[in-house]
Scaffold this motif. Structure first.
Motif, PDB file in Angstrom:
ATOM      1  N   ASP A 385     -27.636  31.907   0.935  1.00  0.00           N
ATOM      2  CA  ASP A 385     -26.788  31.530  -0.197  1.00  0.00           C
ATOM      3  C   ASP A 385     -27.449  30.342  -0.883  1.00  0.00           C
ATOM      4  O   ASP A 385     -28.473  29.828  -0.412  1.00  0.00           O
ATOM      5  CB  ASP A 385     -25.360  31.224   0.257  1.00  0.00           C
ATOM      6  N   PRO A 386     -26.909  29.875  -2.028  1.00  0.00           N
ATOM      7  CA  PRO A 386     -27.586  28.796  -2.753  1.00  0.00           C
ATOM      8  C   PRO A 386     -27.846  27.543  -1.929  1.00  0.00           C
ATOM      9  O   PRO A 386     -28.894  26.900  -2.085  1.00  0.00           O
ATOM     10  CB  PRO A 386     -26.623  28.513  -3.914  1.00  0.00           C
ATOM     11  N   ILE A 473     -35.256  26.098  -9.208  1.00  0.00           N
ATOM     12  CA  ILE A 473     -34.072  25.250  -9.066  1.00  0.00           C
ATOM     13  C   ILE A 473     -33.437  25.376  -7.688  1.00  0.00           C
ATOM     14  O   ILE A 473     -32.568  24.579  -7.330  1.00  0.00           O
ATOM     15  CB  ILE A 473     -33.023  25.577 -10.149  1.00  0.00           C
ATOM     16  N   GLY A 474     -33.888  26.360  -6.890  1.00  0.00           N
ATOM     17  CA  GLY A 474     -33.406  26.455  -5.521  1.00  0.00           C
ATOM     18  C   GLY A 474     -34.167  25.549  -4.581  1.00  0.00           C
ATOM     19  O   GLY A 474     -33.582  24.801  -3.794  1.00  0.00           O
ATOM     20  N   PRO A 477     -33.578  21.322  -6.344  1.00  0.00           N
ATOM     21  CA  PRO A 477     -32.303  21.346  -7.072  1.00  0.00           C
ATOM     22  C   PRO A 477     -32.171  20.292  -8.169  1.00  0.00           C
ATOM     23  O   PRO A 477     -31.475  20.526  -9.156  1.00  0.00           O
ATOM     24  CB  PRO A 477     -31.269  21.095  -5.963  1.00  0.00           C
ATOM     25  N   PRO A 547     -25.961  39.119 -11.129  1.00  0.00           N
ATOM     26  CA  PRO A 547     -26.188  38.245  -9.979  1.00  0.00           C
ATOM     27  C   PRO A 547     -27.221  38.831  -9.027  1.00  0.00           C
ATOM     28  O   PRO A 547     -27.394  40.050  -8.934  1.00  0.00           O
ATOM     29  CB  PRO A 547     -24.809  38.175  -9.310  1.00  0.00           C
ATOM     30  N   MET A 571     -26.823  33.901  -5.933  1.00  0.00           N
ATOM     31  CA  MET A 571     -27.757  32.791  -5.899  1.00  0.00           C
ATOM     32  C   MET A 571     -27.704  32.008  -7.202  1.00  0.00           C
ATOM     33  O   MET A 571     -27.096  32.438  -8.192  1.00  0.00           O
ATOM     34  CB  MET A 571     -29.182  33.291  -5.639  1.00  0.00           C
ATOM     35  N   GLN A 572     -28.359  30.861  -7.234  1.00  0.00           N
ATOM     36  CA  GLN A 572     -28.331  29.978  -8.392  1.00  0.00           C
ATOM     37  C   GLN A 572     -29.274  30.419  -9.513  1.00  0.00           C
ATOM     38  O   GLN A 572     -29.297  29.804 -10.589  1.00  0.00           O
ATOM     39  CB  GLN A 572     -28.666  28.537  -7.982  1.00  0.00           C
ATOM     40  N   TYR A 573     -30.015  31.469  -9.300  1.00  0.00           N
ATOM     41  CA  TYR A 573     -30.984  31.922 -10.299  1.00  0.00           C
ATOM     42  C   TYR A 573     -30.337  32.862 -11.319  1.00  0.00           C
ATOM     43  O   TYR A 573     -29.251  33.400 -11.103  1.00  0.00           O
ATOM     44  CB  TYR A 573     -32.142  32.631  -9.611  1.00  0.00           C
ATOM     45  N   THR A 574     -31.036  33.094 -12.426  1.00  0.00           N
ATOM     46  CA  THR A 574     -30.540  33.947 -13.500  1.00  0.00           C
ATOM     47  C   THR A 574     -31.443  35.159 -13.690  1.00  0.00           C
ATOM     48  O   THR A 574     -32.654  35.013 -13.877  1.00  0.00           O
ATOM     49  CB  THR A 574     -30.476  33.162 -14.831  1.00  0.00           C
TER      50      THR A 574
END
Length: 634
Positions: A385-386, A473-474, A477, A547, A571-574
């Protein structure tokens, strides 16, 4: 090399009327050899070792490379891998204190660093380098740094072992089998030497020397390496059974147990992955750790010096090794004695070959595809997870030679489409692909690593050499800023990985990577990637973004009442409209529930939710099939 130290007897019979040291001195005084090939010829003649045999032994140790006089991961030097037993090797914990190797969010984090006292630095092992110094009269420094002296030292050792075994100095390599086994540590090593003799080899070494060993198809060898009865290994590999303990740690707490989970794979779950690790500790320490109930377990460990394999878990059982429970429950973990950040260190050919033999066997037995989406490095495993992305491990890192490894797996990496294909596979030339990493010296983390070939390339935000690295960004951060640290794979793509092409400008190619265009220089004269056929995923029409996930778990409705629902955490990605990512596999959601020492409560939850595995960055991730459309590329 793994062997007992021989009795060192210098005898005139090794060369007519000459002692070994005298013979070596006369050869050195005769002049400087112009090529590595000539050195092998002269050393073989000096010590009456068959030339082809000497070439084959050296190939299995080092592929004839000089390695700039730097030691291997088992403190071996030069083309003949002469080991310096006076050296000590530092240690690092496998877990590193940040990654939860079990990676199961239904249980408390497993952080075993504090549970095991730090092992002491280990001695390198047998001291064949100083034995060779006494035999040849060369200094230890010369044997480390001068390839010619090193080759003579290896030839002298082989000659001495043949004498100790009371074997004739025959021109037939087959009569030297026992001496070769002693040199390399066992029958498996000797068998591989004779395989090289049968097939031959030819390559340019790391210092530009062209060396050739002509094939001898009909040559025979005697002896075999027997596997321990309990092991699951290909015949002749000589695997040893060193079991990991399955123990309840607290009598009044059935959830406190270690260091793995019993299971019934592949009946209970299909094995989809084999994960390649490095130990970050010497082989004896790794075995001590895997035998510790409070630590963690994996399936196999491979020793660097001679490729010896120890098995710790049956394939049916689940190790705690990859940091992601979804991957753990569907994978086999293989540790290799070595260190990610020791850029000057190198793995022996014996290790690569034994690992490839093992992985070929396992992949064939369990139906694991032999590609880079299923033969993963630990550094390719996604965070669950993030919150767990930043702490995931980076081994085996950029110095692992994936191209050579896949050649040994009999699945050489190559182009399958033209250079303008919409999908590419990363495939730099390992020897000439020298990336200026930092961080190899813990005392000076900003200092450059020693120049060394590698299997990864750097990715930039624009098509120019001085452009910033792409962001992650993972991993970072605060600002996403990647670095050139050997431990930081945020802006790297690795050999064998496949990506959808995002753009091209002149000699530059952009791929879709972590939600952004990532550029690398890919001129025709020095390709870093080749075109391949494949399938890419894009968001369904009308969706601005979809997602991505670090686990392919079932939908909530699939869980029985006695198993807690595992939440799907994006996850925090796009992954935005207009982007595309290479599809590397497909599966339905599964979750292996195992929480107590008594296995009666275990469940495998199977859902109807379908996922595609994609190459999203340096790591693989998952998307729901219902969120994307697939497009073939050629």
């Amino acid at each position: 090399m793994r062997m007992r130290a021989p009795t060192l007897v210098v005898a005139a019979a090794v060369l007519t009327a000459l002692g070994i040291s005298q013979a070596d001195a006369r050869q050195r005084d005769a002049g400087t050899e112009s090529t590595r090939q000539q050195v092998f010829t002269q050393a073989a003649g000096t010590y009456r070792v068959p030339q082809k045999l000497l070439l084959a032994v050296s190939y299995l140790e080092s592929r004839w490379d000089a390695n700039r006089g730097l030691p291997s991961t088992s403190a071996g030097f030069g083309p003949m891998h002469l080991t310096d037993g006076t050296l000590s090797r530092g240690v690092e914990h496998l877990a590193g204190g940040k990654e939860d190797p079990r990676g199961d969010l239904s249980r408390s984090p497993l952080l075993p660093k504090g549970a095991v006292s730090t092992p002491k630095a280990a001695k390198a092992g047998p001291d064949t380098l100083h034995q060779a110094a006494r035999l040849t009269g060369a200094t230890a420094d010369a044997l480390r740094s001068d390839p010619a002296a090193n080759i003579r030292g290896g030839a002298a050792l082989l000659a001495q072992y043949q004498r100790d075994l009371h074997k004739p100095f025959s021109a037939d390599p087959s009569s030297w089998y026992a001496a070769v086994a002693r040199y390399g540590g066992g029958n498996w090593f000797a068998g591989q030497v004779f395989d090289v003799l049968r097939t031959g080899a030819s390559r340019t070494t790391d210092d530009g020397q062209r060396v050739t060993l002509a094939a001898t198809p009909g040559i025979r060898s005697t002896g075999a390496a027997d596997n321990d009865e309990q092991t699951e290994c290909p015949p002749g590999l000589g695997c040893e059974w060193v079991p990991a303990p399955y123990q309840q740690l607290k009598p009044d707490d059935p959830t406190s147990y270690g260091n793995h989970d019993l299971a019934d794979r592949p009946k209970s779950q299909k094995i989809d992955y084999i994960v390649v690790h490095d130990t970050e500790t010497p082989y004896p320490n790794a075995l001590d750790l895997v035998k510790t109930p409070t630590y963690l377990a994996w399936n196999y460990t491979i020793r660097s010096g001679d490729g010896h394999v120890a098995q710790h878990l049956k394939a049916k059982d689940v190790g705690w090794h990859a940091g992601n429970w979804d991957v753990n429950s569907k994978s086999i973990g293989v540790e290799h004695e070595g260190y990610l950040a020791q850029g000057g260190a190198w793995y022996t050919e014996a290790m690569y070959r034994s690992s490839a033999a093992l992985v070929r066997y396992l992949a064939g037995r369990f139906g694991v595809p032999l590609d880079r989406a299923h033969i993963l490095g630990h550094d390719n495993v996604p965070g669950v997870d993030p919150a767990h992305v930043q702490g995931m491990h980076e081994d085996p890192g950029p110095y692992w030679d994936w191209a050579h490894y896949f050649t040994l797996l009999n699945r050489p990496l190559r182009a399958s489409a033209g250079a303008r294909s919409g999908e590419v596979m990363i495939l730099p030339d390992y020897g000439t692909n020298v990336v200026p990493y930092t961080g190899c010296d813990a005392a000076a983390p900003s200092a450059p690593c020693p120049p060394h070939g590698g299997g990864s390339i750097m990715l930039r935000t624009e098509p120019r050499d001085d452009a910033p690295l792409v962001k992650d960004i993972g991993k970072h951060p605060s600002d996403g800023a990647a670095t050139m640290s050997v431990y930081d794979h945020s802006a790297r793509a690795s050999t064998g990985q496949k990506y959808a092409v995002a753009d091209r400008q002149g000699e530059w190619t952009a791929i879709w990577y972590l939600g952004q265009k990532a550029w690398f220089h890919n001129p025709e004269s020095r390709r870093l990637a080749v075109g391949v056929r494949g399938v890419v995923a894009t968001p369904k029409p009308g969706l601005e973004s979809v997602p991505i996930y670090g686990r392919a778990y079932p939908e909530a409705e699939a869980y029985p009442s006695d198993v807690p629902v595992q939440q799907l955490a994006p996850m925090q990605y796009t992954f935005a409209a207009g982007q595309a990512y290479a599809v590397t596999g497909a599966r339905y959601g599964e979750y292996f529930y195992s929480k107590t020492y008594d296995t009666a409560s275990q469940r495998v939850v199977r859902g109807k939710l379908k996922y595609y595995e994609i190459q999203f960055g340096h790591r693989v991730y998952f998307v729901k099939a219902s969120d994307v459309v697939l497009k073939p590329v050629r």
